[in-house]
Write a protein that holds these residues in place. Structure first.
Motif, PDB file in Angstrom:
ATOM      1  N   VAL A 414       0.827  -1.202   0.000  1.00 41.35           N
ATOM      2  CA  VAL A 414       0.000   0.000   0.000  1.00 41.35           C
ATOM      3  C   VAL A 414       0.864   1.256   0.000  1.00 41.35           C
ATOM      4  O   VAL A 414       0.638   2.186  -0.790  1.00 41.35           O
ATOM      5  CB  VAL A 414      -0.954  -0.006   1.216  1.00 41.35           C
ATOM      6  CG1 VAL A 414      -1.637   1.350   1.373  1.00 41.35           C
ATOM      7  CG2 VAL A 414      -1.992  -1.107   1.067  1.00 41.35           C
ATOM      8  N   TRP A 451      -8.070   0.125   0.405  1.00 41.05           N
ATOM      9  CA  TRP A 451      -7.170   0.919   1.247  1.00 41.05           C
ATOM     10  C   TRP A 451      -6.402   1.946   0.403  1.00 41.05           C
ATOM     11  O   TRP A 451      -6.321   3.124   0.740  1.00 41.05           O
ATOM     12  CB  TRP A 451      -6.212  -0.034   1.947  1.00 41.05           C
ATOM     13  CG  TRP A 451      -5.258   0.560   2.927  1.00 41.05           C
ATOM     14  CD1 TRP A 451      -5.089   1.879   3.237  1.00 41.05           C
ATOM     15  CD2 TRP A 451      -4.322  -0.157   3.734  1.00 41.05           C
ATOM     16  NE1 TRP A 451      -4.100   2.031   4.179  1.00 41.05           N
ATOM     17  CE2 TRP A 451      -3.614   0.796   4.498  1.00 41.05           C
ATOM     18  CE3 TRP A 451      -4.008  -1.502   3.876  1.00 41.05           C
ATOM     19  CZ2 TRP A 451      -2.603   0.437   5.386  1.00 41.05           C
ATOM     20  CZ3 TRP A 451      -3.005  -1.861   4.756  1.00 41.05           C
ATOM     21  CH2 TRP A 451      -2.317  -0.904   5.511  1.00 41.05           C
ATOM     22  N   ASP A 455      -6.831   6.125   0.646  1.00 45.50           N
ATOM     23  CA  ASP A 455      -5.728   6.975   1.110  1.00 45.50           C
ATOM     24  C   ASP A 455      -5.135   7.849   0.011  1.00 45.50           C
ATOM     25  O   ASP A 455      -4.515   8.873   0.303  1.00 45.50           O
ATOM     26  CB  ASP A 455      -4.622   6.110   1.720  1.00 45.50           C
ATOM     27  CG  ASP A 455      -4.881   5.807   3.192  1.00 45.50           C
ATOM     28  OD1 ASP A 455      -6.050   5.908   3.597  1.00 45.50           O
ATOM     29  OD2 ASP A 455      -3.937   5.470   3.923  1.00 45.50           O
ATOM     30  N   ARG A 464      -4.136   0.545   8.906  1.00 49.50           N
ATOM     31  CA  ARG A 464      -5.374  -0.142   9.287  1.00 49.50           C
ATOM     32  C   ARG A 464      -5.055  -1.435  10.008  1.00 49.50           C
ATOM     33  O   ARG A 464      -5.101  -2.525   9.437  1.00 49.50           O
ATOM     34  CB  ARG A 464      -6.223  -0.384   8.046  1.00 49.50           C
ATOM     35  CG  ARG A 464      -6.467   0.918   7.277  1.00 49.50           C
ATOM     36  CD  ARG A 464      -7.417   0.733   6.134  1.00 49.50           C
ATOM     37  NE  ARG A 464      -7.684   2.010   5.484  1.00 49.50           N
ATOM     38  CZ  ARG A 464      -8.610   2.186   4.550  1.00 49.50           C
ATOM     39  NH1 ARG A 464      -9.351   1.170   4.162  1.00 49.50           N
ATOM     40  NH2 ARG A 464      -8.793   3.365   4.003  1.00 49.50           N
ATOM     41  N   GLU A 467      -7.982  -3.839  10.101  1.00 47.33           N
ATOM     42  CA  GLU A 467      -8.247  -4.437   8.803  1.00 47.33           C
ATOM     43  C   GLU A 467      -7.206  -5.503   8.460  1.00 47.33           C
ATOM     44  O   GLU A 467      -7.528  -6.533   7.876  1.00 47.33           O
ATOM     45  CB  GLU A 467      -8.273  -3.361   7.722  1.00 47.33           C
ATOM     46  CG  GLU A 467      -8.731  -3.895   6.388  1.00 47.33           C
ATOM     47  CD  GLU A 467      -9.397  -2.831   5.531  1.00 47.33           C
ATOM     48  OE1 GLU A 467      -9.796  -3.176   4.415  1.00 47.33           O
ATOM     49  OE2 GLU A 467      -9.503  -1.680   5.975  1.00 47.33           O
TER      50      GLU A 467
END
Length: 739
Positions: A414, A451, A455, A464, A467
């Motif tokens: 991410v 995600w 973001d 998270r 999550e």
């Protein structure tokens, strides 16, 4: 809680054989309990580093309840053969040999991670290029990192080679404090905050330059001394620093008190070297009492090469009052042929937060430099983009091939995807699109894509935790690779005689009988060549995972000989064992080369009436066979049967005792007990009762280990204790007066 932590790298004694060096590394890694060449350890040598990562340094913040690490994912945690990271850093030529099982890519540069005490998640912050040392602000709200830009475009005179970032952990943002060009040699520095959190000290521990950086406006104040071991000393006041220098003629260490409010320096003490080398300490960190310096010192020198480099530095505690110099750990490992190198040692103490602001003398401010912001060239940004894409794609490939079980490294994917979005929206969107395409059938990809999508439109980055926990539950329990360990072990024992006979065969006719026995042992009544090779590939991978390296080497050699020579003979083909499928053969051969790295090169594997095959012969033969196959592509796209999975993440050490719900409890008070042997039975009862009442009791018979320097260990235990109990009989003073 540990009193000291330090980054630790394994340094293998010079050898003419890189494979021998690799074998020594494996032995030390087993001794230390971590597969990375560089980790963070406590004063007992126990790794603090998560099993999936490699750490250059780590700094705890006790009130904030978290670690700041300078770390990167291990190649082994991405499913590559053991030793890949060591080869990349210590013997990179092995990665480029034909048939090498050690891929040079993907490469992950070190970044800033935050890991809360008692939590398994290691949180990558906004990535830079290559994070250097990290420093906590005393109140624990922010962390500073010096980011070194890599590549040829960063070396141009007008480029921002070094960028000092300040991360606001609560907001999930970072601020660019100052840019510095290549003319400033800052590749080896230490960072420390002033006790008011408004100034940062940079110490170049190679060249000896020292600077103060104003965090509010980015001004850089050169300090009027050269020292490779200097830092704030908040125990002596908000303006106090400790500066070390070395007398050129004697090698003695001279310790000075420096006051930044007046620019004055006074000598405090001097200490003699213990090994003849100049006591040129570096990477200094002062204890909160202001009297102990935690440094690295050149105590590990071996041979002329290391002496020219100033020795191998290991963490040392120096009492600047009485001059005692106590190494935190022995210089050498128990494993012969290797020693420690320490970097960025840190105290595990509550920092001093000063209500009094640090004052910098006007004479120092007069020489301040106000660096201008250096805009990043498009070529430099393109280089950053390529590094981020390489990291993101490496994680995607590891997931797709099955080498890594999601959601491991989801946070890294991410963060790198978001950074790619910032540099090139099309490149970031390509990563996002691939995840969205998988989302229809993969709930983990769907959550990660969501995600990223959330973001990318925010001014800050989130983490998270809940999550990720949900993702882990979604993925289910990983397969238990040890569930059938005994069956696999029996299977290996059952086919070893056949492998030995295949290796000893001199013709296809000789190989026919052992090949038929191998089919019967591995494929059973149903028989079948492909099933035999599938079973052998599974047993070979399991052998590597369970350190049965000789079996893996025998299997690889027998496979290579069968396909190269015996299979051409009609008599051998009559055995029922056909050509091995290319994917299965490649897996067996890669496991064989990996196993060879764990065995001495001269160890005999087998032979016939003409030749004897040792491990070095097998490695060469098998790597030549692998040149005909795309081993790198196999490693990037295939989940090898029984491949070693990284251990579950472990929480960082918790600085305090906690109850069942995780709430902090008062720390156990530490007591040092001194006694005479005649009173051992009485003292033992006292120690037992103290332990039952919740005290942590130190005494020599239970805490001193063989090989430790007992004087140093006792001194450290007394310092670390909260109370000292002296158990002396009435006649003790009289005895002492007569001696």
């Amino acid at each position: 809680m540990s009193t000291v932590v330090t980054g630790e790298t394994i340094i293998v004694d010079h050898s003419n054989d890189s494979h021998s060096d690799l074998r020594v590394f494996f032995a030390v890694a087993e001794e230390r309990g971590h597969a990375a060449a560089s980790v963070v350890v406590d004063e007992g040598g126990r790794p603090v580093t998560d099993p999936c990562y490699s750490d250059r340094m780590g700094a705890p913040h006790l009130p904030g309840g978290a670690w700041a690490f300078c770390r990167s994912p291990q190649a082994e945690a991405l499913g590559f053969p053991t030793g890949t990271d060591f080869v990349r850093t210590h013997a990179p030529h092995l990665s480029f040999l034909g048939g090498s099982p050690y891929p040079a890519e993907p490469h992950f540069h070190r970044q800033l991670y935050i890991q809360e005490f008692g939590q398994p998640e290691s949180r990558l912050q906004i990535p830079g290029c290559s994070a250097g040392p990290v420093a906590w602000r005393p109140d624990g709200r922010k962390v500073c990192v010096l980011d070194e830009r890599l590549g040829r475009f960063a070396a141009l005179p007008d480029a921002a080679k070094y960028v000092l970032w300040e991360y606001d952990l609560a907001l999930g943002q970072r601020r660019r404090v100052v840019d510095l060009p290549p003319a400033w040699p800052l590749s080896h520095v230490e960072l420390t905050y002033s006790s008011d959190g408004l100034w940062l000290h940079l110490c170049d521990w190679i060249g000896g330059a020292n600077y103060l950086v104003g965090l509010a406006d980015g001004i850089v104040v050169p300090l009027p001394f050269r020292s490779v071991g200097a830092g704030w000393n908040p125990g002596n006041g908000a303006n106090a620093m400790t500066v070390t220098t070395v007398e050129p003629m004697t090698g003695r260490l001279v310790i000075h008190d420096y006051d930044v409010s007046t620019g004055s320096m006074e000598q405090r003490s001097d200490i003699a070297s213990s090994n003849g080398l100049p006591l040129a300490v570096r990477e200094l960190s002062m204890s909160t009492d202001g009297n102990r310096a935690l440094v690295t010192a050149p105590l590990g020198a071996t041979g002329l090469e290391q002496q020219r480099r100033g020795g191998v530095n290991v963490a040392v505690v120096i009492d600047i009052v009485d001059g005692a110099v106590d190494p935190v750990l022995p210089v050498r490992f128990r494993t012969p042929g290797a020693q420690r190198r320490h970097t960025s040692p840190r105290w595990c103490e509550e920092p001093i937060v000063s209500p009094v602001p640090t004052t910098v003398a006007d004479t120092l401010l007069a020489g301040a430099v106000r660096p201008v912001h250096l805009p990043d060239r498009p070529e430099l940004l393109g280089d950053h983009l390529e590094r981020g894409l390489e990291a993101a794609l490496g994680i995607e490939q590891a997931w797709a091939s099955g080498r890594v079980r999601p959601p491991l490294f989801a946070g890294e994917l991410v963060q790198h995807a978001l950074s790619c979005y910032e540099l090139d929206p099309d490149a970031g969107d390509a990563i996002h699109t691939r995840l969205r395409e998988q989302a229809a059938h993969d709930p983990i990809a769907r959550a990660v894509a969501r995600w990223i999508g959330t973001d990318r439109n925010r001014p800050h980055r989130s983490w998270r935790t809940k999550e990720l926990t949900t993702l882990a539950h979604t993925a289910g329990e990983p397969p238990n690779l040890d569930e059938h360990a005994e069956i696999f072990s029996d299977g290996r024992r059952g086919c070893v005689p056949s492998l030995d006979l295949l290796i000893a065969a001199e013709s296809g006719a000789d190989a026919c009988a052992p090949a038929r026995e191998l089919v019967a042992a591995l494929a059973g009544r149903r028989g079948g060549s492909e099933r035999t090779w599938e079973r052998l590939a599974t047993l070979t991978a399991d052998a590597v995972r369970h350190h049965d390296h000789l079996f893996a080497v025998k299997a690889g050699l027998a496979t290579a000989l069968w396909n190269e020579f015996f299979l051409q003979d009609a008599a051998a083909r009559a055995s029922g064992l056909g050509d091995s499928p290319e994917g299965l053969e490649t897996g067996i051969l890669i496991d064989c080369v990996e196993a060879c790295a764990h065995l001495p090169g001269h160890e005999v594997v087998g032979g016939d009436s003409v030749a004897v095959f040792d491990v070095a012969d097998v490695r060469l033969r098998v790597q030549l066979r692998l040149q005909e196959r795309d081993a790198q592509d196999y490693l990037n796209t295939t989940s090898r049967a029984g491949t070693r999975r990284p251990p579950a993440q472990v929480p960082a050490p918790d600085p305090g005792v906690r109850d069942e719900e995780g709430a902090p409890l008062p720390s156990r008070k530490r007591i040092f007990v001194s006694y005479v042997r005649e009173d051992s039975s009485t003292v033992d009862r006292l120690v037992t009762e103290l332990g039952e009442h919740g005290f942590d009791v130190w005494m020599d018979r239970t805490h001193l280990l063989a090989g430790q320097v007992w004087r140093s260990e006792i001194k450290k235990a007394i310092r670390a204790g909260d109370y000292f109990i002296g158990c002396f009989p009435p006649l003790m003073p009289a005895k002492m007066s007569r001696t």
